[in-house]
Design a protein around this motif. Sequence first.
Motif: not given
Lengths: 134, 144
Positions: A59, A62, B60, B65
């Motif tokens: 994750k 990406h 994100h 992330l």
Amino acid sequence: MITFSNFDSVFDDEPKWYEKWWFLILIGLFIGFVNGFWGGGGGMLCVPVLGLLLRGDEKRAHATTIFVMLPLCIASFVVYLVEGFVDWSLATPITLSFVVGGAIGALALKRINNVILQLIFAFVIIAGGIRLVM
Amino acid sequence: MWVWYVIASVLSGIIAGMGMGGGTLLIPVLTIFFKIPQHTAQALNLFAFLPTAVVSLVIHFKNHLVDVKKGLIISSAGVCASIAGSILAGKLRNEILQKLFGVFLLVIGLWQIVTALRSMLAKPKRKYKYKVVIGTKRDLDRHK
């Protein structure tokens, strides 16, 4: 006798060779050149490298790949724009449909067998490659 | 005619959204089926990536992330190289760039087959059900 072999990675704070800054620079140069020259494909190279750097966290790999690719694509797009390769009449429908497809793909991600899809994708790409080289 | 553009782009977008390199699909579709010049197709692909990338990056970032430090090092080197690559591509004739793109597709395709087969054949790595980690919180975060 106690062995610590299973815990190596836990206590090993020394960065591996691929975690050094010079490797990141090298890989950045390579990805950037490929993405600028062929107008795409940099993300496919970036994901596995970041997967290695982030210890298999897909994750994060990406997400960080998109973070890396956005400035690269803007930079190359500006060069293509200045050199007059942009066709705005096509850009609108293609970009809108690409965005819609992207949303569908992101939502469908979990439900489909990825390996089979990857193989189909690979064969399509190879067929296209043969067609273009011929 | 534009219906076909929409279908082709939606399909490539789906592949891209799955994180599999939709751009490498969109460019050959545009050049082979729609006879768009290679340079134009490449520019279109770069542009098509931008809105999706911005939206997904925001998400994100909210989910923490993104590894900003590693990302910044890679992309700062990458921006310089991508400008060089784009300028070089602009200097090449259409047919030559198209052939080189074909070679690129062959390499990527073969590599994808290898990774797909490897992940099919890979044995499950985890030997033990539990893993004991002793250390600070930072160590624990790194070995989740």
